[in-house]
Design an enzyme around this catalytic site. Structure first.
Site, PDB file in Angstrom:
ATOM      1  N   GLU A  56      -9.992   3.424   6.214  1.00 43.02           N
ATOM      2  CA  GLU A  56      -9.185   3.934   7.359  1.00 43.02           C
ATOM      3  C   GLU A  56      -9.979   4.481   8.367  1.00 43.02           C
ATOM      4  OE1 GLU A  56      -6.881   2.342   7.636  1.00 43.02           O
ATOM      5  OE2 GLU A  56      -5.786   1.843   5.673  1.00 43.02           O
TER       6      GLU A  56
ATOM      7  N   GLU B 157       0.716  -1.238  -0.003  1.00 45.41           N
ATOM      8  CA  GLU B 157       0.108   0.153  -0.237  1.00 45.41           C
ATOM      9  C   GLU B 157       0.870   1.270  -0.099  1.00 45.41           C
ATOM     10  OE1 GLU B 157      -4.277   1.419   2.231  1.00 45.41           O
ATOM     11  OE2 GLU B 157      -2.739   0.743   3.396  1.00 45.41           O
TER      12      GLU B 157
ATOM     13  N   GLY C 201       2.302  -0.164  11.281  1.00 46.82           N
ATOM     14  CA  GLY C 201       1.726  -0.991  12.238  1.00 46.82           C
ATOM     15  C   GLY C 201       1.241  -2.462  11.827  1.00 46.82           C
ATOM     16  N   ALA C 202       0.519  -2.430  10.802  1.00 46.25           N
ATOM     17  CA  ALA C 202      -0.169  -3.430  10.132  1.00 46.25           C
ATOM     18  C   ALA C 202      -0.913  -3.168   8.952  1.00 46.25           C
ATOM     19  CB  ALA C 202      -1.195  -4.251  11.186  1.00 46.25           C
ATOM     20  N   MET C 203      -1.248  -4.210   8.303  1.00 44.60           N
ATOM     21  CA  MET C 203      -1.446  -4.365   6.867  1.00 44.60           C
ATOM     22  C   MET C 203      -2.820  -5.085   6.521  1.00 44.60           C
ATOM     23  SD  MET C 203      -1.935  -2.496   4.146  1.00 44.60           S
ATOM     24  CE  MET C 203      -2.950  -2.640   2.860  1.00 44.60           C
ATOM     25  N   GLU C 204      -3.783  -4.758   6.046  1.00 40.33           N
ATOM     26  CA  GLU C 204      -5.097  -5.546   6.195  1.00 40.33           C
ATOM     27  C   GLU C 204      -5.128  -6.578   4.882  1.00 40.33           C
ATOM     28  OE1 GLU C 204      -6.244  -1.909   4.048  1.00 40.33           O
ATOM     29  OE2 GLU C 204      -4.958  -2.282   5.672  1.00 40.33           O
TER      30      GLU C 204
ATOM     31  N   HIS D 225     -11.033  -3.920   8.641  1.00 43.51           N
ATOM     32  CA  HIS D 225     -10.725  -3.996   6.913  1.00 43.51           C
ATOM     33  C   HIS D 225     -11.396  -5.019   6.181  1.00 43.51           C
ATOM     34  CE1 HIS D 225      -8.695  -0.193   6.669  1.00 43.51           C
ATOM     35  NE2 HIS D 225      -7.614  -0.225   7.729  1.00 43.51           N
TER      36      HIS D 225
ATOM     37  N   HIS E 235      -8.543  -3.555  14.155  1.00 44.13           N
ATOM     38  CA  HIS E 235      -8.692  -2.491  13.291  1.00 44.13           C
ATOM     39  C   HIS E 235      -8.376  -3.107  11.809  1.00 44.13           C
ATOM     40  CE1 HIS E 235      -7.151   1.540  11.486  1.00 44.13           C
ATOM     41  NE2 HIS E 235      -6.691   0.464  10.449  1.00 44.13           N
ATOM     42  N   GLU E 236      -7.372  -4.138  11.759  1.00 42.63           N
ATOM     43  CA  GLU E 236      -7.268  -4.656  10.517  1.00 42.63           C
ATOM     44  C   GLU E 236      -8.337  -5.822  10.318  1.00 42.63           C
ATOM     45  OE1 GLU E 236      -4.865  -3.582   8.889  1.00 42.63           O
ATOM     46  OE2 GLU E 236      -4.085  -2.458  10.350  1.00 42.63           O
TER      47      GLU E 236
END
Length: 862
Positions: A352, A127, A295-298, A333, A329-330
Site C-alpha cells: 500500500e 480484502e 476507492g478501488a481494489m487491485e 499493485h 495506484h491499483e
C-alpha cells in the site's frame, strides 16, 4: 475470540503444514436476479500437500453441503467460519460443496439491483479476508494457489474473473445438463430452483476462465451482470494486452472511457519500463461497481473501482486527477502486492505504501496530471498527520495479530505516511537506485511472499547505504517530527521534537510588488534535535518555509513573521506545491490549537478565492467548514457560519463561468447552508427555477441533491420535497441521496427513526446505512443526537459481535457522540478492557478526535 478472526500465529502454522497448488471454484449465480434467492451454490476443489493429518478450511455462508477428501465423503464439521478436515495424507484433493450468501454490505459477493432499470449486478470484494464468503479457501496471503474459476450466470450478462474466458456454453436451467453444468447438488433443497436460476427454461451461460498464475485468495475476483463495456488494447508488450472499461448500463452515458484508457495505457508504459518486468496478468479490465466500500481494489486482471469515479454531473480537474491517481495506484499493485505479496498483514505497507507513492509519481511522470504531488502534500499527507497523532498510531511496519486488526490497518499510516516516507527514501538513496532495487525485488520474489527484510536487502545491495538504520528511524517507529524554526541574522535554527534524519530544503521568500516571491532554496540535512544552518538572506526574508519541495515527512511550523506574511500574501506565491505546504502548515496549527479557527477562516476568506489549484482550493474550503463546526467555540460558531456563508455565496457569483472554482464554491455553499438558513430562499428559488443560477453553473443532479438536503436539514423545506427530486433522479445514486435527504428532517421524530433504523434495519445496504447516519448527524444536530449518547455505548459491543465488520465500523464511527462532555467514551473504555481490540481502537480514536476538537476551541477567540 470468534473463529472468524484468524490469528497470525495459527495461520503461520497452517502455512508450514499445508502447501496448496491449485484451487478450482465453480459458482452458480443464475439465481441472482430473483430477490427471493438469498444464496448461491459454490463448489471448491483444493489440491494441496500436508505434513499434518488435520487442518481447517475457511468458509462463511449459508450452509456447507458436503466435504469430500481424496474421493471419500467426510462428516461436515463447520462452526460457521471454519470447516475442520481430518485424515489428510501427503497429497490431497478436497472438494467442498456449499451455499454462499449474497451480500448487501460490500463484503463477499455483493448484489445490487439498479432502480433505474431493475437490472441485477454482482461483484466480489475480499480484502483482507472475505473470499471465504464466496469459496472455501485458505484465507491468508502466504498460501498462494493457481485458481480456475467456472461461473454460471444468466445469458447476456458480462461475466468476468481474473483470467480470460476460455469458453462460454449456453444452457437452459431446470434440466439435468443445467444441474451438472452449475455444479448443483441434486436433492439438497425442496425447490430445485431455490438456489439456482429464477425458474426452469431460463437461458443461462457457463463461463470457464483460464487458470491464473499463483495468487493470494484476497485478490481473486468475479463480477457478473449486464455491465456496459468499452474495449481497447495496449500494445506496449507482446502479445498485446486487451483492455476493458465497464460500468452499469444506466451509467454508460457518463463513462468517459477514453480518458480512463489513456491513463491506463500511459501507466502500463511507465511501470513496465521502470519495473523491468512485463505486465504478467494477461488482460486488464477495470470495472466501476455500485455500493463499493473502497476507492478501488487491485485484483489482477480485473480491478474494481467505486462508481464515484463515474462522474454523473459536473466534475473538476481535481476529481479527474484523483481518479487517475487511483488507476495508477491499483496498477502499481499489479507488481507491488499481486506479483510479490506480503507474507502477513504486518507488512501491508509493502504494497500500500508503494502503490500510494507510485500513484502520485506516475501521475506526474506519465500523465497530464503533473500537479499530483501538490494534492499529495496538502490532502494525502493531512490524512497521515491526523492518523499519526492518534493514541492508536503504529509503526508503518505494524504489529497485526489478527484479521480484525488487519481490517483497521488500511489507514493513513499504512497508505499516506508510508508513501510520504518512501518519498524521503527516494531522496536518501536516489531515484535510480530506488527503481533498480524494485527491479531486483520483482525478479527475485515473483509470485512469492516477502517481509520487510527482503526489501531492505535489495535496497542495501543497490544503494550501498545503511537502509536498515533508515528503516529503524522511519518504518519501525511511531509518531512524527514537528519542525520549528528561529532566525537570528542569517542563522536559521531548525528544531524537531522527535529526532529523525531529514533531507529537506529551506525556502526564502521576499516581497516584490505585493507578492511573496521565492528568493533562494537551500538543501539541508538534519539529524539532531537542533540544527543551525547559515543561509544568506535569511535575516531579511519575509517568509521562511521549511521542507520546501515536500521531501520529508514532518509537520513544519511557520514562525510569527511567516504567519503574518502568508496572511497578507499566501495566494501570491507562484508555486502550487509551496502554497500546498503553507496551507498544510496552517491547518496543522489549527488542529494542534496553535492557531485559532477564526484566524484560519480570515486567511481562507482572503486567499481561497484566488487559489488557482482546484485540489488545494477544494481541500481548503472543506477544512474551513470543518474548522467552524469542530474547532470553533459554540459562542462564536454561528457568527463564523454566517460570515462563511457570505464568503462562499459571494465567491460563487464572482467565480469564472463554468470553472472548476465555481463548482467548488457551489458545493461549499451547500455545506454551510446545512447549518445556516440565511440563503435558503435564494437556493430554493434556484432549485425551483424561479431564479437563474450564476452563468456557467449547471444544476446537475448531484448539486441539486446537495443543496436540497441542506435546505431540509435547516427546516427550510419539507422532507417531502425529496419525493419530487427522486422522480427526477430515480437512479442508484438518486435513491441513496433520497435516503440521506429524508433522514435530514430536523425533528425529534425523524431523527429518532434514523437512530433506530441505523442500528436495527439489517436490510440497509452499506451505502444506505451511511446515508441514514449522515442524515441523523446533519445540520444543527446536537439537539437531536445528544439524547442517544448513553444508548450508543450500550449498543456498540453487541453490534460489533453480530454485524459484519464493515457495517459495525460505520455504526461505531458514524454515530459516535462527538459532543462527549462527560467523557462517556473514557468510561466505556475503562469498563470494557476485554472488548475486541479493533472495536476499542475505533472508540479510542473517536474519543481523541473529540478531545482534540475541545483543545482547538481553546485557541479561538470567544
Amino acid at each position: 475470540m470468534s473463529s472468524a478472526n484468524l490469528t497470525r500465529e495459527e495461520t503461520a502454522l497452517r502455512a508450514q503444514q499445508v502447501s496448496v497448488s491449485t484451487i478450482a471454484v465453480d459458482l452458480d449465480l443464475t439465481g441472482a436476479p430473483n430477490p427471493d434467492v438469498t444464496g448461491f451454490p459454490t463448489t471448491t476443489t483444493l489440491t494441496f500437500t500436508a505434513t499434518t493429518d488435520q487442518t481447517w478450511i475457511d468458509f462463511i455462508g449459508e450452509s456447507v453441503l458436503s466435504v469430500t477428501l481424496n474421493g471419500h465423503d467426510q462428516p461436515v464439521v463447520w462452526d460457521g467460519a471454519r470447516i475442520s478436515v481430518a485424515g489428510l495424507t501427503a497429497d490431497n484433493i478436497l472438494t467442498i460443496k456449499a451455499v454462499g450468501t449474497y451480500s448487501r454490505s460490500g463484503e463477499g459477493m455483493h448484489r445490487y439491483v439498479d432502480p433505474a432499470d431493475g437490472a441485477t449486478y454482482l461483484y466480489t470484494q475480499y480484502e483482507p479476508a472475505d473470499s471465504r464468503r464466496v469459496m472455501a479457501c485458505f484465507e491468508q496471503p502466504d498460501m498462494k494457489a493457481r485458481y480456475s474459476f467456472t461461473v454460471s450466470a444468466p445469458a447476456g450478462w458480462q461475466v468476468l474473473s481474473n483470467g480470460a474466458a476460455l469458453s462460454i456454453t449456453e444452457f437452459t436451467t431446470g434440466t439435468e445438463s443445467a444441474e451438472m453444468a452449475s455444479g448443483a447438488v441434486a436433492g439438497t433443497t425442496a425447490d430445485p430452483t431455490a438456489q439456482g436460476a429464477t425458474g426452469p427454461g431460463v437461458t443461462a451461460q457457463r463461463v470457464e476462465f483460464a487458470e491464473t498464475l499463483p495468487l493470494s485468495s484476497y485478490i481473486t475476483c468475479v463480477c457478473a451482470g449486464p455491465y456496459h463495456r468499452v474495449d481497447a488494447v495496449w500494445t506496449g508488450q507482446e502479445p498485446a494486452v486487451a483492455l476493458g472499461v465497464l460500468c452499469r448500463a444506466s451509467l454508460a452515458e457518463h463513462l468517459d472511457a477514453d480518458e480512463i484508457i489513456e491513463v491506463t495505457q500511459h501507466g502500463l508504459d511507465f511501470f513496465t519500463a521502470h519495473f523491468g518486468f512485463e505486465y504478467p496478468w494477461g488482460k486488464y479490465d477495470q470495472i466501476f461497481v455500485p455500493e463499493y466500500n473502497l476507492g478501488a481494489m487491485e485484483n489482477p486482471g480485473l480491478v474494481t473501482f467505486t462508481e464515484a469515479y463515474v462522474f454523473r454531473g459536473a466534475s473538476t480537474s481535481a476529481q479527474h486527477e484523483g481518479r487517475a491517481n487511483t488507476i495508477l495506484h491499483e496498477m502499481a499493485h499489479m507488481w507491488f502486492g499481486d506479483l510479490v505479496t506480503m507474507k502477513w498483514w504486518d507488512d501491508l505497507w509493502l504494497k500500500e505504501s508503494f502503490a500510494d507513492y507510485m500513484g502520485s509519481h506516475a501521475s506526474v511522470a506519465a500523465t497530464k496530471f503533473t500537479d499530483a504531488w501538490v494534492t499529495f502534500a496538502n490532502r494525502r499527507k493531512a490524512w497521515a498527520y491526523q492518523q499519526d497523532q492518534l493514541p492508536t498510531t503504529h509503526p508503518i511496519v505494524a504489529n497485526i495479530p489478527d484479521l480484525e486488526a488487519a481490517k483497521l490497518n488500511f489507514d493513513g499510516i499504512t497508505y499516506a505516511k508510508g508513501a510520504s516516507v518512501l518519498k524521503q527514501l527516494v531522496a536518501f538513496v536516489g531515484e535510480e537506485a530506488f527503481f533498480e532495487s524494485a527491479r531486483r525485488y520483482f525478479a527475485r520474489h515473483a509470485y512469492g511472499n516477502t517481509t520487510l527484510d527482503d526489501l531492505l536487502t535489495v535496497l542495501t545491495e543497490v544503494s550501498g547505504k545503511d537502509v536498515h538504520a533508515w528503516s529503524r528511524a522511519w518504518l519501525e517507529t511511531t509518531g512524527m517530527s514537528t519542525l520549528t524554526l528561529s532566525v537570528s541574522g542569517d542563522d536559521v535554527t531548525i528544531s524537531q521534537d522527535v529526532a529523525r534524519p531529514h533531507s529537506l530544503q529551506v525556502g526564502l521568500y521576499g516581497w516584490q510588488d505585493d507578492a511573496l516571491v521565492a528568493q533562494s532554496l537551500v538543501p539541508v540535512t538534519i539529524t539532531e534535535s537542533d540544527t543551525t544552518v547559515t543561509i544568506p538572506g535569511a535575516g531579511d526574508a519575509a517568509l521562511v518555509v521549511l521542507n520546501e519541495g515536500d521531501w520529508t515527512y514532518a509537520k513544519a511550523r511557520l514562525d510569527e513573521a511567516g504567519i503574518a506574511a502568508v496572511s497578507a500574501g499566501l495566494s501570491t506565491i507562484q508555486s502550487p506545491l509551496s502554497r500546498a505546504l503553507v496551507w498544510s502548515s496552517l491547518w496543522n496549527a489549527v488542529r494542534d490549537a496553535q492557531l485559532g479557527a477564526d484566524t484560519y477562516l480570515t486567511i481562507v476568506s482572503k486567499h481561497a478565492v484566488n487559489e488557482s489549484n482546484i485540489a488545494l482550493q477544494s481541500g481548503v474550503l472543506a477544512n474551513a467548514f470543518y474548522a467552524i463546526e469542530h474547532y470553533a467555540p459554540i459562542s462564536v460558531r454561528d457568527d463564523l457560519r454566517a460570515a462563511w456563508l457570505d464568503t462562499t455565496w459571494d465567491a460563487l457569483w464572482q467565480a469564472e463561468a463554468g470553472s472548476d472554482a465555481q463548482l467548488a464554491w457551489a458545493r461549499a455553499v451547500g455545506e454551510v447552508a446545512s447549518v445556516r438558513s440565511d440563503r435558503s430562499a435564494d437556493l430554493q428559488a434556484l432549485l425551483n427555477g424561479d431564479a437563474k443560477p450564476p452563468s456557467g453553473l449547471t444544476l446537475d443532479t448531484d448539486l441539486r441533491w446537495h443543496w436540497l438536503s441542506s435546505l431540509i436539514a435547516v427546516g427550510a423545506v419539507e422532507g417531502s420535497a425529496a419525493d419530487s427530486e427522486l422522480e427526477r433522479d430515480n437512479t442508484g445514486s438518486g435513491r441513496t441521496a433520497y435516503v440521506h435527504a429524508t433522514a435530514c428532517v430536523p425533528t425529534v421524530e425523524v431523527r429518532g427513526e434514523d437512530w433506530h433504523r441505523a442500528w436495527e434495519d439489517t436490510s440497509l445496504s452499506n451505502e444506505h446505512l451511511s446515508a441514514v447516519i449522515s442524515g441523523f448527524t446533519s445540520g444543527n444536530s446536537e439537539t437531536f443526537t445528544s439524547p442517544y449518547a448513553d444508548e450508543y455505548f450500550e449498543r456498540i459491543l453487541a453490534a460489533w459481535q453480530t454485524r459484519s465488520i464493515e457495517i459495525a465500523r460505520r455504526l461505531v464511527v458514524g454515530l459516535f457522540p462527538s459532543a462527549d462532555e462527560t467523557d462517556r467514551a473514557g468510561a466505556w473504555l475503562d469498563a470494557n478492557s476485554d472488548a475486541p481490540g479493533a472495536l476499542r481502537r475505533l472508540v479510542i480514536e473517536q474519543r481523541d478526535h473529540a478531545l482534540r476538537a475541545a483543545r482547538a476551541r481553546s485557541a479561538t477567540h470567544a
